[in-house]
Design a protein around this motif. Sequence first.
Motif, mmCIF file in Angstrom:
data_model
loop_
_atom_site.group_PDB
_atom_site.id
_atom_site.type_symbol
_atom_site.label_atom_id
_atom_site.label_comp_id
_atom_site.label_asym_id
_atom_site.label_seq_id
_atom_site.Cartn_x
_atom_site.Cartn_y
_atom_site.Cartn_z
ATOM 1 N N ASN A 131 11.282 -35.448 -28.547
ATOM 2 C CA ASN A 131 12.119 -34.329 -28.974
ATOM 3 C C ASN A 131 12.680 -33.579 -27.767
ATOM 4 N N TRP A 132 11.858 -33.442 -26.717
ATOM 5 C CA TRP A 132 12.330 -32.793 -25.492
ATOM 6 C C TRP A 132 13.456 -33.609 -24.859
ATOM 7 N N THR A 133 13.318 -34.937 -24.870
ATOM 8 C CA THR A 133 14.365 -35.803 -24.334
ATOM 9 C C THR A 133 15.658 -35.655 -25.115
ATOM 10 N N LEU A 134 15.563 -35.586 -26.450
ATOM 11 C CA LEU A 134 16.764 -35.414 -27.278
ATOM 12 C C LEU A 134 17.443 -34.083 -26.987
ATOM 13 N N ARG A 135 16.662 -33.053 -26.726
ATOM 14 C CA ARG A 135 17.258 -31.756 -26.382
ATOM 15 C C ARG A 135 17.951 -31.822 -25.022
ATOM 16 N N ILE A 136 17.346 -32.548 -24.083
ATOM 17 C CA ILE A 136 17.984 -32.732 -22.770
ATOM 18 C C ILE A 136 19.305 -33.473 -22.926
ATOM 19 N N VAL A 137 19.294 -34.550 -23.731
ATOM 20 C CA VAL A 137 20.515 -35.326 -23.955
ATOM 21 C C VAL A 137 21.568 -34.472 -24.649
ATOM 22 N N GLN A 138 21.146 -33.620 -25.593
ATOM 23 C CA GLN A 138 22.082 -32.722 -26.277
ATOM 24 C C GLN A 138 22.760 -31.790 -25.274
ATOM 25 N N ALA A 139 21.973 -31.237 -24.353
ATOM 26 C CA ALA A 139 22.544 -30.342 -23.341
ATOM 27 C C ALA A 139 23.511 -31.094 -22.432
ATOM 28 N N LEU A 140 23.129 -32.298 -22.027
ATOM 29 C CA LEU A 140 24.017 -33.107 -21.184
ATOM 30 C C LEU A 140 25.306 -33.462 -21.918
ATOM 31 N N ALA A 141 25.179 -33.820 -23.200
ATOM 32 C CA ALA A 141 26.356 -34.227 -23.973
ATOM 33 C C ALA A 141 27.345 -33.079 -24.110
ATOM 34 N N LEU A 142 26.839 -31.883 -24.407
ATOM 35 C CA LEU A 142 27.727 -30.733 -24.541
ATOM 36 C C LEU A 142 28.398 -30.394 -23.217
#
Length: 358
Positions: A100-111
């Motif tokens: 879940n932490w990785t998905l949040r990191i990817v979300q921040a990178l994507a935005l």
Amino acid sequence: MMEKLETEGSIEFDSSESGKYRQLANVAKREKLFPDDMELVIDKSWHKPCSITLQRRPEWQLVELEPIEVPATVRSSHSVIARLKEQRPKRQGMDTPRWNWTLRIVQALALECDKRGYKIEATPALNINPHRRYYDDPHKGQIKISIGDDSAELDFRQLRKTIPKILTPAEERRRANGQYVATEESVKTDWIAIKLSGLDGEFWKTDWAETDELRTDTFLPRLLQEIELRAARAVDRRALKKQREDEEQQCWQNVHDQAVAQLNEKHRADVLYDQAKRYQRAELLADYIAAMKVKARTMTAADAEAAEKWIYWAESHMLSINPLRNELRMSSNPQPDAEAIKPFMRRLSPYGPGRSFY
């Protein structure tokens, strides 16, 4: 050491003292004995004295980076998140909190990538062929970030550590009997690591790992800057390569044009010498034919008839080789193929720039 560096800028030392100066550099950095925009660089080389230098840090290290906020939860997820979940049902072997932490990191990178105009996408999962040792799929990461024509991949992994293993009674007995029993085991930690691949040469670093004091959201701006710096350098390298290729092409073209001109000059000279030789032969034959005619007047009728036939052919042949019987004009240029211009290419390939001479 710092006083000497401030006045002289650099200190040379023997390689046997490299350990001492490395420790001194670490102390100076920890105690903040030089400004933040400066750094100590130790140069170890076998062909010259070792040195430590106080110099200004590169400009890219001094850029004030804007923070990248990692969301507390992923509510309106980016399309790359959905793709990542679909392609990675086993969550890359991570436990639920780290995934879940990785998905949040990817979300921040994507935005952030959308904000800066970069392309971000999930890479296909690795397909493992059981009959081969290596992966069939060339991708090395779970997501790919593209800046123009250049792209880098990020591989997320949950860090592991080795701890002592509590042996079972059966394992204790096997160990007592001299059998090998593993006394350590690898367990998952609360940290993740990110490996950057796809663009060579590092500025900050390639492997980014969390610690108790350092989490991914703190170094995320530098990680994205690392990709930007590598992509910019790739653009510069291609431009430099294109410039060198253009210069090489222009150099080759100049030599090629000169080779063609020299080939044409040689061909014309060969034609001229050939015409001069044929003219000399024609003049020689003309003198000899005149002497043949004089001789034929003293022959008997039968011998004179045979001589006349020979004289007739000789005159025809003499006229055929005389270049002055034809129109005088510049000869046409020969075909400038590779083999023809090779002697004039000054050891450059006649087949094109960067190619073999043979």
